[in-house]
Enzyme design. Structure first.
Site, PDB file in Angstrom:
ATOM      1  N   CYS A   1       0.846  -1.209   0.000  1.00  0.00           N
ATOM      2  CA  CYS A   1       0.000   0.000   0.000  1.00  0.00           C
ATOM      3  C   CYS A   1       0.873   1.248   0.000  1.00  0.00           C
ATOM      4  O   CYS A   1       1.364   1.673   1.054  1.00  0.00           O
ATOM      5  CB  CYS A   1      -0.923  -0.033   1.211  1.00  0.00           C
ATOM      6  SG  CYS A   1      -1.908   1.457   1.352  1.00  0.00           S
TER       7      CYS A   1
ATOM      8  N   CYS B   1      -0.451   4.139   2.114  1.00  0.00           N
ATOM      9  CA  CYS B   1      -0.297   3.969   3.566  1.00  0.00           C
ATOM     10  C   CYS B   1       1.157   4.194   3.988  1.00  0.00           C
ATOM     11  O   CYS B   1       1.418   4.815   5.008  1.00  0.00           O
ATOM     12  CB  CYS B   1      -0.671   2.558   4.010  1.00  0.00           C
ATOM     13  SG  CYS B   1      -2.151   1.906   3.285  1.00  0.00           S
ATOM     14  N   ASP B   2       2.093   3.657   3.223  1.00  0.00           N
ATOM     15  CA  ASP B   2       3.479   3.575   3.701  1.00  0.00           C
ATOM     16  C   ASP B   2       4.467   4.470   2.956  1.00  0.00           C
ATOM     17  O   ASP B   2       5.625   4.595   3.386  1.00  0.00           O
ATOM     18  CB  ASP B   2       3.966   2.113   3.594  1.00  0.00           C
ATOM     19  CG  ASP B   2       3.092   1.174   4.401  1.00  0.00           C
ATOM     20  OD1 ASP B   2       2.549   1.617   5.434  1.00  0.00           O
ATOM     21  OD2 ASP B   2       2.937   0.011   4.006  1.00  0.00           O
TER      22      ASP B   2
END
Ligand code: NAP
Length: 301
Positions: free
Chosen positions: A131, A134-135
């Site tokens: 992701c 997200c990261d």
């Protein structure tokens, strides 16, 4: 109590189904194991859902939660462990309880496909991610790699190119499955490099990922590329663990439904990315959810 409709999965398909069922006056329950929103929560921007010019995946997920609340649907945040679907009244066993329903809508979505190489699981969260949204921010001004050639990989690369020093895109062919316009956009970016006809073969790490060994099929040669992160975006696999021995699935494991979202078992429906279909998008997932409930209203209750 016997519910009219039990929905399993709190992504766009499941939430739409629950809202349609509740608005139609059906006793409705929705099960979600992790968080409301499903895969879209991990998407940077959603720009092709009707009515929204652009909205972040996270914000869209929050809107789904708000919508459930507005319609007085409290999701049951329990993991569904087993289903008994053969009788007219179906039973849903969760980690904590047992529930009964006349109809069950399976809207369990899909999960990221893994590369299937050594140390992939151990390095997840230590440089391997599924992701980018997200990261990605953890790798600001660092060199990163994206594996894949679909729209997810391309969109991830665009997102990462704005925060990372260099983005390498590794794809196994020389043509992309994703949109040509995004490929052109990426080609114009100075910090994006394409590594085509190539496959990720090995992850080199101490505690964290340090470099990736990539095999070029044309040169028949391995190149080691230093990166702090590898974002894997090579498609999805359907979450059909609960129904794999019960419902008819296609060769790739997706639930086979007819145009009314009916499966091979009476009173059991599929909706969203878990189903066999040609276009997996938020808008088609939502449509499936609405369709499944419409079928229940017309034929079942
Ligand atoms: P996808 O379209 O299935 O693409 C997966 C990519 O990964 C393909 O390029 C495939 O290569 C490659 N791949 C598959 N298995 C591999 C393996 N074992 N090793 C290396 N490469 C592998 O998946 P996706 O990009 O996640 O997209 C899923 C769906 O969501 C698609 O319908 C997509 O259009 C949609 N989506 C849309 C948007 C948007 O509209 N902006 C954004 C994201 C996703 P090959 O091409 O060689 O098969």
């Amino acid at each position: 109590m016997i519910y009219d409709v039990a929905v399993i999965g709190g992504g766009p398909a499941g939430v739409t189904a629950a809202v349609y069922a509740k608005r139609a006056g059906l006793e409705t329950v929705l099960f979600e194991e992790k968080y409301i929103g499903g895969q879209i929560v991990n998407t940077h921007n959603l720009e092709n859902f009707t009515g929204f010019t652009t909205i972040s995946g996270y914000e869209f997920g929050e809107k789904l939660s708000e919508q459930l609340k507005y319609h007085k649907i409290s999701p049951v945040m329990e993991k569904v462990i087993t289903l008994e679907l053969d009788s007219e009244i179906k039973t849903i066993f969760t980690s904590k309880n047992e529930y009964k329903a006349k109809n069950v809508i399976i809207a369990t979505g899909a999960s990221p496909r893994k590369l299937g190489i050594k140390n992939e699981a151990e390095l997840t969260g230590m440089g391997i991610s599924y992701c980018a949204t997200c990261d990605g921010a953890f790798f600001r001004n660092r060199k990163v790699m994206v594996a894949g050639g679909g729209n997810t990989a391309l969109d991830d690369a665009v997102y990462l190119s704005n925060i990372c020093e260099t983005v390498y895109i590794v794809h196994r062919r020389d043509e992309f499955r994703g949109n040509k316009s995004t490929v052109e956009k990426l080609k114009a970016m100075k910090n994006v490099e394409f590594i085509l006809n190539s496959e990720v073969k090995e992850l080199v790490a101490d505690e964290f990922l340090k470099s990736v060994k990539v095999f070029n099929k044309i040169e028949n040669k391995i190149h080691e590329i230093e990166v702090s992160a590898l974002f894997v975006a090579i498609g999805n696999i359907p979450n059909t663990e609960l129904v794999k021995d019960k419902l008819k699935l296609d060769e790739a494991g997706y639930i086979v439904c007819n145009s009314n979202q009916e499966t091979n078992i009476n009173g059991v429906f599929g909706a969203g990315d878990v189903c066999k279909k040609t276009l997996r998008q938020v808008v088609t997932a939502a449509s499936d959810g609405a369709n499944a409930v419409n079928t229940i209203l017309n034929f079942e209750i």
